[in-house]
Design a protein around this motif. Structure first.
Motif, PDB file in Angstrom:
ATOM      1  N   VAL A 163      41.107  21.383  -0.906  1.00 23.38           N
ATOM      2  CA  VAL A 163      40.193  21.701   0.185  1.00 23.38           C
ATOM      3  C   VAL A 163      40.942  21.786   1.517  1.00 23.38           C
ATOM      4  N   TRP A 164      41.612  20.684   1.847  1.00 23.33           N
ATOM      5  CA  TRP A 164      42.273  20.640   3.145  1.00 23.33           C
ATOM      6  C   TRP A 164      43.512  21.517   3.196  1.00 23.33           C
ATOM      7  N   PRO A 191      35.353  11.074  -2.755  1.00 26.96           N
ATOM      8  CA  PRO A 191      35.329   9.621  -2.880  1.00 26.96           C
ATOM      9  C   PRO A 191      36.607   9.109  -3.548  1.00 26.96           C
ATOM     10  N   VAL A 192      36.930   7.842  -3.278  1.00 29.19           N
ATOM     11  CA  VAL A 192      38.111   7.229  -3.885  1.00 29.19           C
ATOM     12  C   VAL A 192      37.880   7.087  -5.388  1.00 29.19           C
ATOM     13  N   GLU A 193      38.869   7.491  -6.192  1.00 31.28           N
ATOM     14  CA  GLU A 193      38.764   7.355  -7.644  1.00 31.28           C
ATOM     15  C   GLU A 193      39.002   5.912  -8.032  1.00 31.28           C
ATOM     16  N   GLU A 194      38.218   5.426  -8.999  1.00 31.03           N
ATOM     17  CA  GLU A 194      38.448   4.055  -9.432  1.00 31.03           C
ATOM     18  C   GLU A 194      39.599   3.964 -10.414  1.00 31.03           C
ATOM     19  N   LYS A 207      55.885  15.353 -13.708  1.00 32.02           N
ATOM     20  CA  LYS A 207      55.247  16.365 -14.561  1.00 32.02           C
ATOM     21  C   LYS A 207      53.847  16.680 -14.017  1.00 32.02           C
ATOM     22  N   LYS A 208      53.111  15.616 -13.715  1.00 33.10           N
ATOM     23  CA  LYS A 208      51.748  15.763 -13.220  1.00 33.10           C
ATOM     24  C   LYS A 208      51.743  16.493 -11.870  1.00 33.10           C
ATOM     25  N   GLU A 209      52.615  16.042 -10.979  1.00 32.95           N
ATOM     26  CA  GLU A 209      52.658  16.655  -9.652  1.00 32.95           C
ATOM     27  C   GLU A 209      53.110  18.108  -9.724  1.00 32.95           C
ATOM     28  N   ILE A 231      43.856   9.819 -13.924  1.00 28.06           N
ATOM     29  CA  ILE A 231      42.991  10.812 -13.287  1.00 28.06           C
ATOM     30  C   ILE A 231      43.462  12.194 -13.713  1.00 28.06           C
ATOM     31  N   GLY A 232      42.514  13.054 -14.092  1.00 30.26           N
ATOM     32  CA  GLY A 232      42.865  14.380 -14.586  1.00 30.26           C
ATOM     33  C   GLY A 232      43.516  15.237 -13.504  1.00 30.26           C
ATOM     34  N   ILE A 233      44.328  16.196 -13.952  1.00 31.98           N
ATOM     35  CA  ILE A 233      45.027  17.070 -13.019  1.00 31.98           C
ATOM     36  C   ILE A 233      44.040  17.855 -12.152  1.00 31.98           C
ATOM     37  N   LEU A 234      42.931  18.300 -12.765  1.00 29.92           N
ATOM     38  CA  LEU A 234      41.975  19.093 -11.990  1.00 29.92           C
ATOM     39  C   LEU A 234      41.306  18.269 -10.895  1.00 29.92           C
ATOM     40  N   THR A 235      41.074  16.971 -11.179  1.00 32.57           N
ATOM     41  CA  THR A 235      40.491  16.098 -10.149  1.00 32.57           C
ATOM     42  C   THR A 235      41.474  15.928  -8.991  1.00 32.57           C
ATOM     43  N   HIS A 236      42.728  15.644  -9.335  1.00 29.46           N
ATOM     44  CA  HIS A 236      43.755  15.551  -8.294  1.00 29.46           C
ATOM     45  C   HIS A 236      43.765  16.839  -7.453  1.00 29.46           C
ATOM     46  N   PHE A 237      43.768  17.959  -8.162  1.00 30.73           N
ATOM     47  CA  PHE A 237      43.840  19.264  -7.499  1.00 30.73           C
ATOM     48  C   PHE A 237      42.654  19.462  -6.559  1.00 30.73           C
TER      49      PHE A 237
END
Lengths: 459, 459
Positions: free
Chosen positions: B287-288, B267-270, A357-359, B276-282
């Protein structure tokens, strides 16, 4: 890797037979430094210097040497020297060494070893590689449940030099079953006449000898342990694994994960890069390069099936690298994140639907970004003569952007799901490499791309 | 990640206010387990349970909780409770917590803290993130050079409960300069009346507070240390870093290396994946994906430049995926191997020519394998009507196999050289990701491919 900075001095001292000075000089170093220096000498010179030290120092320095140096020395040393060296070694280092010796050298040495040491080597080498049993040391401090604190400290004083760690002690009953543990910190804080079983911690974190070595290192890490006891199925204590072994495991598993991830096959080499032979390097890489080469050829055959589409609209070829890059990159990203979370025990296979879902949402956002960029690029920057009169720029741009977006979503989901499925069917999730992933999603991408072109543009 | 197995029982006990029973129940658990259970409760329930324990147990359990739970509890707790909790905490855990608090919460708390603790937090948080200083704890056992073994053991007995480790003790002079160290093992083996400076080891492995944290963890690993002392430029002792912190650093750096390698930025998320929020993952991925998307478009433009070649010999398109896979895979393999060797200190930038020589031979072997397979595939399995009458199968097969071979060699060398150059110019070698590498070698590959076709076939 030998340290070579002071080598000329050491060689000079050896040549002049200034042994007292040599012993002095090397005694002041940390055992690891001494091992680094000595490793660059010939085995016979190393023997000369090692024999200057007492049994424990000698064994410690020797244990810090690289495995290939250790093997060379044992295979070429005098029987008497070899036995003097092997007896005081840490039991886990010694067992590890025996695993690396030629079978007939190992067998011959075993017959000469004192019976206690021989039994120990045979026991420790009987566990399968990669298990906690294969890694453990049998040098731990065992106390009896009826011991007092005073007698415990006396025991530790007596046996400390030969033990892997004296900071944790383990309390056993008459049959060797683990009842509890005590830290040296707690022991020196307690009254001398108290019984150890009254103050021991009974909630001991243990691993079974048949458990994976990674389980042991994860527990050591999670609970900040100096050592973890290894037990059999009856909870009898067999040995300990210490924190420094845990660090080694974590590094080794990490190298393995990275190599798998990059399609490098086979077990991790213990030797450094420059010492590994070219043929070994080649063998570890060629397997996947050839397999994935065949997949590349297969993808080409799929494209061949769409030859008519391609000839009608050659502009489609120009976006194949973009499609390929986007699929490979997004798939590798999701695979890496999921893989790492599985390795750190942050995810369980049961979380599969939450992950998907998240992905899905993340990939939809990525697809949107890339889709818009691509649509604008095709629509605004394509010369009208690049496409036949039967197509509009709008329809071509739509086809390419849509195919790309679908490619991003499916690649991301595929990358996320593969490691989870691997864990479910109990294979190492890192076995499925990023290059393999890229190659497979590329194959799917080509099908998506040309199918959509065929459907929308009717070619 | 809270543990939820026994949560209903804990909630029930809380509701019925059976506090004695609760304390009993949780006291028997390891602090980490207790932390896992409690983490799933509301902050106010966690506070109720934590306040059942003595100061040390409370601080230990709290320190094992995830950082976001800690922050929530501190930000919403009663001032009195918060101060009771912060004072006995490990100095490094406390400093780390302050780094994560909202600035105004942290500032307000600091004014309430006892002056000794306040100074400690201010000192430990003054080092730049990622340095040994930022990671160290100021809880170490310091002995004076004139102490005897007996008085040293007495000191340890008195202060043990509050110290990070009592297994290593450090001997300082009047100005706080580090003179040597002694293990508790050695202390309890020595005669009570001996002076510690007579038996201490003076060859101490240390790090400077401004050194990279990775240096500290590598030394702990190399020398199998339980703790390493951190000193300033005058060799005054500031604190220690313990082996469990080293394990955390190794894991964190590994996650970072892997993410970099897969083109995940930032940076690596702790926090664990699902938190971790979807926007952070995104954000970490987009970028790359976009940058490399542009490179993909660029590669397409290069192909467009060879449009005539392509239209004359459409069969060339069918081998583009193979060319792409082979380049990306071999480049990623060599980059991974070299990167890992650099990270483990097995390679130095000065080895660059030895690496290139080795990689050249390996890649030539890989190219030979793939070249022969490709030549045979094209030569034997291509229908004559696939290629125009002006070309022979032999020449087309030669072009494709040759281009592929060159692509494999240049990709391998490029992959090997990039991490080494990165180290030379002092940027993190892992910054250059495998997807970026694949995309760039693909661009080169397209140029090689069509140039060779143009040259040999004259199209």
């Amino acid at each position: 890797m030998g340290n070579t900075l002071l080598l000329p001095e050491i060689a000079e001292l050896l040549r002049k037979k200034k042994f007292d000075f040599l012993r002095e000089f090397i005694s002041e170093m940390h055992e690891k430094e001494a091992a680094d220096y000595l490793s660059s000498l010939s085995p016979s010179d190393i023997w000369k210097i090692l024999n200057l030290f007492d049994a424990h120092k000698r064994a410690d320095v020797f244990s810090y040497m690289d495995m290939d140096v250790q093997v060379k020395m044992i295979s070429g040393g005098l029987k008497r020297h070899v036995l003097d060296l092997l007896t005081p070694m840490s039991t886990d280092d010694r067992a590890d060494l025996f695993q690396h010796l030629d079978k007939h050298v190992a067998d011959k040495l075993l017959t000469y070893l004192p019976s206690r040491e021989r039994a120990d080597v045979l026991h420790l080498t009987s566990y399968e590689e990669g298990t906690a049993g294969a890694l453990m040391s049998s040098d731990f401090v065992a106390l009896h449940e009826n011991d007092t604190v005073a007698s415990a400290i006396k025991t530790i004083r007596k046996i400390a030099p030969g033990k892997e760690t004296v900071y944790y002690t383990y309390i056993l009953n008459d049959s060797g079953v683990l009842l509890g543990f005590l830290s040296l910190r707690k022991l020196i804080l307690s009254k001398p006449q108290v019984l150890v079983r009254e103050i021991m911690k009974t909630d001991v974190i243990v691993v079974a000898a048949t458990d994976d070595q990674e389980k042991a290192s994860n527990l050591i890490n999670d609970y900040d342990l100096i050592a973890i006891p290894v037990v059999n199925s009856d909870n009898k204590m067999l040995g300990i694994i210490t924190y420094d072994d845990a660090i080694d495991i974590i590094r080794e598993e990490q190298t393995e994960d990275m190599e798998r991830l990059m399609a490098i096959s086979g077990p991790v080499e213990e030797k450094p890069y420059l010492d590994i032979g070219i043929l070994t390097h080649f063998r570890k890489r060629v397997v996947w390069v050839v397999i994935l080469g065949f997949f590349g050829i297969l993808t080409g055959m799929i494209i061949q099936g769409f030859q008519k589409t391609l000839e009608t609209l050659i502009v489609l070829t120009f976006y194949m690298p973009l499609l390929n890059a986007a699929g490979g990159n997004t798939g590798s990203q999701s695979a890496t994140v999921v893989l790492r979370s599985l390795a750190l025990d942050q995810l369980k296979p049961g979380d599969i639907f939450r992950v998907l879902k998240k992905e899905f949402v993340i990939s939809a956002l990525l697809a949107l970004c890339l889709g818009i960029i691509t649509f604008l690029r095709v629509h605004l920057l394509t010369a009208p003569d690049q496409i036949g009169a039967e197509f509009t720029l709008l329809s071509v741009a739509t086809v390419i952007a849509l195919a790309l977006s679908i490619q991003v979503v499916w690649s991301t989901l595929f990358g996320a799901i593969i490691p989870i499925i691997a864990v479910k069917v109990k294979i190492d999730p890192a076995v499925f490499s990023s290059p393999a992933l890229s190659t497979i999603v590329d194959m799917g991408g080509v099908v998506i791309y040309f199918s959509i072109a065929k459907m929308i543009l009717g070619i």
